[in-house]
Design a protein around this motif. Structure first.
Motif, PDB file in Angstrom:
ATOM      1  N   LYS A  96      18.647  39.348 -19.115  1.00  0.00           N
ATOM      2  CA  LYS A  96      17.284  38.840 -19.022  1.00  0.00           C
ATOM      3  C   LYS A  96      17.278  37.341 -19.268  1.00  0.00           C
ATOM      4  O   LYS A  96      18.018  36.836 -20.108  1.00  0.00           O
ATOM      5  CB  LYS A  96      16.403  39.548 -20.049  1.00  0.00           C
ATOM      6  N   VAL A  97      16.429  36.620 -18.538  1.00  0.00           N
ATOM      7  CA  VAL A  97      16.321  35.172 -18.675  1.00  0.00           C
ATOM      8  C   VAL A  97      15.442  34.829 -19.878  1.00  0.00           C
ATOM      9  O   VAL A  97      14.304  35.282 -19.975  1.00  0.00           O
ATOM     10  CB  VAL A  97      15.717  34.540 -17.409  1.00  0.00           C
ATOM     11  N   TYR A  98      15.994  34.031 -20.814  1.00  0.00           N
ATOM     12  CA  TYR A  98      15.246  33.582 -21.976  1.00  0.00           C
ATOM     13  C   TYR A  98      15.015  32.069 -21.871  1.00  0.00           C
ATOM     14  O   TYR A  98      15.566  31.276 -22.611  1.00  0.00           O
ATOM     15  CB  TYR A  98      15.986  33.928 -23.271  1.00  0.00           C
ATOM     16  N   ALA A  99      14.181  31.695 -20.895  1.00  0.00           N
ATOM     17  CA  ALA A  99      13.795  30.304 -20.681  1.00  0.00           C
ATOM     18  C   ALA A  99      12.539  30.341 -19.829  1.00  0.00           C
ATOM     19  O   ALA A  99      12.278  31.328 -19.124  1.00  0.00           O
ATOM     20  CB  ALA A  99      14.904  29.531 -19.978  1.00  0.00           C
ATOM     21  N   SER A 100      11.712  29.303 -19.902  1.00  0.00           N
ATOM     22  CA  SER A 100      10.491  29.288 -19.093  1.00  0.00           C
ATOM     23  C   SER A 100      10.834  29.311 -17.609  1.00  0.00           C
ATOM     24  O   SER A 100      10.140  29.943 -16.806  1.00  0.00           O
ATOM     25  CB  SER A 100       9.649  28.059 -19.434  1.00  0.00           C
ATOM     26  N   SER A 101      11.913  28.627 -17.228  1.00  0.00           N
ATOM     27  CA  SER A 101      12.460  28.692 -15.872  1.00  0.00           C
ATOM     28  C   SER A 101      13.923  28.277 -15.956  1.00  0.00           C
ATOM     29  O   SER A 101      14.304  27.522 -16.844  1.00  0.00           O
ATOM     30  CB  SER A 101      11.698  27.777 -14.908  1.00  0.00           C
ATOM     31  N   LEU A 102      14.724  28.774 -15.054  1.00  0.00           N
ATOM     32  CA  LEU A 102      16.160  28.537 -15.121  1.00  0.00           C
ATOM     33  C   LEU A 102      16.702  28.204 -13.736  1.00  0.00           C
ATOM     34  O   LEU A 102      16.542  28.986 -12.792  1.00  0.00           O
ATOM     35  CB  LEU A 102      16.863  29.781 -15.674  1.00  0.00           C
ATOM     36  N   ASN A 103      17.337  27.043 -13.606  1.00  0.00           N
ATOM     37  CA  ASN A 103      17.913  26.621 -12.329  1.00  0.00           C
ATOM     38  C   ASN A 103      19.187  27.403 -12.022  1.00  0.00           C
ATOM     39  O   ASN A 103      20.021  27.620 -12.895  1.00  0.00           O
ATOM     40  CB  ASN A 103      18.238  25.128 -12.347  1.00  0.00           C
ATOM     41  N   VAL A 104      19.309  27.814 -10.787  1.00  0.00           N
ATOM     42  CA  VAL A 104      20.514  28.472 -10.283  1.00  0.00           C
ATOM     43  C   VAL A 104      21.266  27.445  -9.455  1.00  0.00           C
ATOM     44  O   VAL A 104      20.689  26.807  -8.559  1.00  0.00           O
ATOM     45  CB  VAL A 104      20.162  29.699  -9.427  1.00  0.00           C
ATOM     46  N   ARG A 105      22.564  27.272  -9.734  1.00  0.00           N
ATOM     47  CA  ARG A 105      23.340  26.207  -9.084  1.00  0.00           C
ATOM     48  C   ARG A 105      24.462  26.780  -8.219  1.00  0.00           C
ATOM     49  O   ARG A 105      24.899  27.909  -8.419  1.00  0.00           O
ATOM     50  CB  ARG A 105      23.896  25.248 -10.137  1.00  0.00           C
ATOM     51  N   SER A 106      24.918  25.954  -7.301  1.00  0.00           N
ATOM     52  CA  SER A 106      25.938  26.385  -6.347  1.00  0.00           C
ATOM     53  C   SER A 106      27.312  26.524  -6.997  1.00  0.00           C
ATOM     54  O   SER A 106      28.153  27.295  -6.529  1.00  0.00           O
ATOM     55  CB  SER A 106      26.020  25.388  -5.184  1.00  0.00           C
ATOM     56  N   GLU A 107      27.566  25.768  -8.066  1.00  0.00           N
ATOM     57  CA  GLU A 107      28.838  25.798  -8.766  1.00  0.00           C
ATOM     58  C   GLU A 107      28.581  25.852 -10.276  1.00  0.00           C
ATOM     59  O   GLU A 107      27.496  25.490 -10.747  1.00  0.00           O
ATOM     60  CB  GLU A 107      29.677  24.546  -8.435  1.00  0.00           C
ATOM     61  N   PRO A 108      29.581  26.288 -11.075  1.00  0.00           N
ATOM     62  CA  PRO A 108      29.408  26.355 -12.535  1.00  0.00           C
ATOM     63  C   PRO A 108      29.513  24.985 -13.193  1.00  0.00           C
ATOM     64  O   PRO A 108      30.454  24.692 -13.937  1.00  0.00           O
ATOM     65  CB  PRO A 108      30.544  27.292 -12.964  1.00  0.00           C
ATOM     66  N   ALA A 109      28.531  24.121 -12.911  1.00  0.00           N
ATOM     67  CA  ALA A 109      28.527  22.772 -13.460  1.00  0.00           C
ATOM     68  C   ALA A 109      27.105  22.237 -13.453  1.00  0.00           C
ATOM     69  O   ALA A 109      26.318  22.530 -12.533  1.00  0.00           O
ATOM     70  CB  ALA A 109      29.443  21.850 -12.653  1.00  0.00           C
ATOM     71  N   ALA A 110      26.777  21.432 -14.467  1.00  0.00           N
ATOM     72  CA  ALA A 110      25.419  20.902 -14.595  1.00  0.00           C
ATOM     73  C   ALA A 110      25.050  19.990 -13.424  1.00  0.00           C
ATOM     74  O   ALA A 110      23.877  19.855 -13.078  1.00  0.00           O
ATOM     75  CB  ALA A 110      25.271  20.157 -15.914  1.00  0.00           C
ATOM     76  N   ALA A 158      25.976  20.381 -10.265  1.00  0.00           N
ATOM     77  CA  ALA A 158      25.987  21.069  -8.971  1.00  0.00           C
ATOM     78  C   ALA A 158      24.569  21.182  -8.410  1.00  0.00           C
ATOM     79  O   ALA A 158      23.585  21.152  -9.147  1.00  0.00           O
ATOM     80  CB  ALA A 158      26.611  22.455  -9.127  1.00  0.00           C
ATOM     81  N   SER A 159      24.475  21.335  -7.099  1.00  0.00           N
ATOM     82  CA  SER A 159      23.170  21.409  -6.446  1.00  0.00           C
ATOM     83  C   SER A 159      22.433  22.684  -6.839  1.00  0.00           C
ATOM     84  O   SER A 159      23.039  23.734  -7.052  1.00  0.00           O
ATOM     85  CB  SER A 159      23.335  21.368  -4.926  1.00  0.00           C
ATOM     86  N   VAL A 160      21.108  22.584  -6.940  1.00  0.00           N
ATOM     87  CA  VAL A 160      20.259  23.723  -7.306  1.00  0.00           C
ATOM     88  C   VAL A 160      19.961  24.536  -6.051  1.00  0.00           C
ATOM     89  O   VAL A 160      19.465  24.003  -5.051  1.00  0.00           O
ATOM     90  CB  VAL A 160      18.949  23.238  -7.951  1.00  0.00           C
ATOM     91  N   THR A 161      20.260  25.823  -6.107  1.00  0.00           N
ATOM     92  CA  THR A 161      20.047  26.703  -4.958  1.00  0.00           C
ATOM     93  C   THR A 161      18.837  27.611  -5.136  1.00  0.00           C
ATOM     94  O   THR A 161      18.425  28.289  -4.202  1.00  0.00           O
ATOM     95  CB  THR A 161      21.287  27.584  -4.718  1.00  0.00           C
ATOM     96  N   GLY A 162      18.279  27.637  -6.325  1.00  0.00           N
ATOM     97  CA  GLY A 162      17.124  28.489  -6.582  1.00  0.00           C
ATOM     98  C   GLY A 162      16.683  28.376  -8.025  1.00  0.00           C
ATOM     99  O   GLY A 162      17.305  27.675  -8.832  1.00  0.00           O
ATOM    100  N   THR A 163      15.618  29.078  -8.368  1.00  0.00           N
ATOM    101  CA  THR A 163      15.075  29.069  -9.732  1.00  0.00           C
ATOM    102  C   THR A 163      14.687  30.479 -10.144  1.00  0.00           C
ATOM    103  O   THR A 163      14.156  31.249  -9.329  1.00  0.00           O
ATOM    104  CB  THR A 163      13.843  28.151  -9.822  1.00  0.00           C
ATOM    105  N   LEU A 164      14.963  30.810 -11.400  1.00  0.00           N
ATOM    106  CA  LEU A 164      14.590  32.104 -11.951  1.00  0.00           C
ATOM    107  C   LEU A 164      13.477  31.904 -12.970  1.00  0.00           C
ATOM    108  O   LEU A 164      13.513  30.969 -13.772  1.00  0.00           O
ATOM    109  CB  LEU A 164      15.791  32.762 -12.631  1.00  0.00           C
ATOM    110  N   ALA A 165      12.504  32.775 -12.953  1.00  0.00           N
ATOM    111  CA  ALA A 165      11.392  32.684 -13.890  1.00  0.00           C
ATOM    112  C   ALA A 165      11.778  33.309 -15.230  1.00  0.00           C
ATOM    113  O   ALA A 165      12.680  34.152 -15.314  1.00  0.00           O
ATOM    114  CB  ALA A 165      10.166  33.395 -13.317  1.00  0.00           C
TER     115      ALA A 165
END
Length: 388
Positions: free
Chosen positions: A38-52, A54-61
């Protein structure tokens, strides 16, 4: 509370502690058995690679459920519907897995059962009657809003103070609301907690953690990130919250009752509020979770106490369990002149679970597996304290 360990104090601790050799995994990534989280943040960026970077490919609520398939240096590969990619692992909490679920999953299930049992005995339930009701950090309109409720929502009353009630929602959010907009529920007042101090003292001598009320304090929060990792920019406030959630699960699985000083990343209760919570609720022990930093090249955990009479036995019980091996060595016990300990009437300890200034430590503490081990060790130590 920005902490730097004085060289003399740390050196003394290192002399009294045993050094446990630990090795980093030979490969930075490994395939994990798929599990949900479960996501424990107001919103969470999903990135293309495991690095801060990296490009954002989506967002999780916030509150979204995802499937985790892989971990790499604290980053988790997830998928949720059409969204897939990498997210920072400390914003997720495991909710289920395969048949070979971890001890954390078992603890979470036991936690749910225990919560139902203990809340029926120690708290009152009520229903919100207002169309919209704000939840605040403290008992009064001058306190910051931490959430909102709607008509018909059910809450558990934890404490009454004047015309205000401290409540917990079904989702675990804790805050204060005006009592006039609640229907039903009876619970002891703050003055009753004080008058029951003799009873509380007797309960502590029962020799078991079952039924004990433990305050778990995730350090920092909100605009105070705490320490920042020197390699991965890991924020201490995120690690302390995630580890504290694991600790809560392990403690409740043992039959304890748990209250947390904060349950979200954007909350920042004052140090005095954190201490006051335990006093108001008549709690039995207080555990504050932190991660460390130092200009020296040091590694490992460190357990603090303030009062030899009130705190030392609890701190020693926790440190003993940490010293049995969680992935980082224990640097022993140390005196800590911190507000959270100094002003606390409860048996209290502050635990530093690794140095974010050390690349080796930071790479380890970012992983959920380490956080679970650390939380389990702390929970075992707290249980040992009550068993003796």
């Amino acid at each position: 509370m920005r902490k730097k360990i004085h060289t003399a104090v740390l050196s003394a601790c290192l002399l009294t502690s045993s050094i446990v050799a630990s090795l980093l995994p030979s490969s930075p990534a490994y395939a994990a058995t798929a599990y949900t989280a479960k996501v424990y943040a107001s919103s969470l960026n999903v990135r293309s690679e495991p690095a801060a970077g990296a490009s954002v490919t989506g967002t999780l609520a916030g509150g979204a459920t995802v499937t985790v398939t892989e971990e790499q240096h604290g980053w988790l590969k997830v998928r949720a519907g059409s969204v897939s990619g990498w997210v920072a692992g400390y914003y997720l909490k495991r909710t289920s897995g395969s048949s070979s679920t971890s001890a954390s999953s078992s603890a979470s299930k036991a936690s749910a059962k225990t919560a139902v049992k203990t809340s029926a005995v120690s708290s009152g339930s009520a229903v919100v009657t207002a169309s919209s009701l704000r939840m605040r950090e403290g008992p009064g309109t001058g306190h910051e809003v931490v959430g909102s409720l709607q008509s018909g929502n059910k809450v558990t009353i934890l404490l009454r103070q004047g015309e205000w009630s401290r409540v917990r929602t079904a989702g675990g959010t804790v805050g204060w609301v005006s009592s006039q907009f609640l229907s039903g529920g009876t619970v002891r007042s703050a003055s009753t907690v004080s008058s029951n101090s003799q009873t509380q003292s007797v309960v502590r001598k029962s020799g078991s953690i079952r039924g004990k009320l433990i305050i778990v304090d995730p350090g920092h929060g909100g605009t105070d990130p705490g320490m920042l990792g020197t390699t991965y920019d890991t924020m201490e406030k995120d690690l302390t919250l995630q580890t504290s959630l694991y600790l809560r699960d392990y403690l409740t699985a043992k039959g304890a009752r748990v209250e947390m000083t904060r349950t979200r990343g954007d909350q920042k209760p004052a140090l005095s509020q954190r201490v006051q919570l335990g006093r108001q609720l008549g709690a039995d022990a207080f555990v504050s979770i932190h991660y460390n930093s130092s200009p020296k090249n040091v590694s490992g955990t460190l357990t603090f106490f303030y009062s030899q009479q009130n705190d030392l036995r609890l701190a020693r019980a926790v440190e003993t369990r940490l010293g049995e091996g969680i992935g980082l060595r224990s640097n022993g016990l140390s005196f800590g002149d911190y507000h959270i300990l100094r002003e606390n009437p409860l048996p209290a300890t502050l635990v530093e679970l690794g140095f974010l200034s050390n690349p080796y430590d930071e790479a380890i503490v970012r992983k959920a597996a380490y956080q679970r081990k650390a939380a389990q060790a702390v929970a075992e130590g707290v249980a040992d304290y009550f068993n003796k």
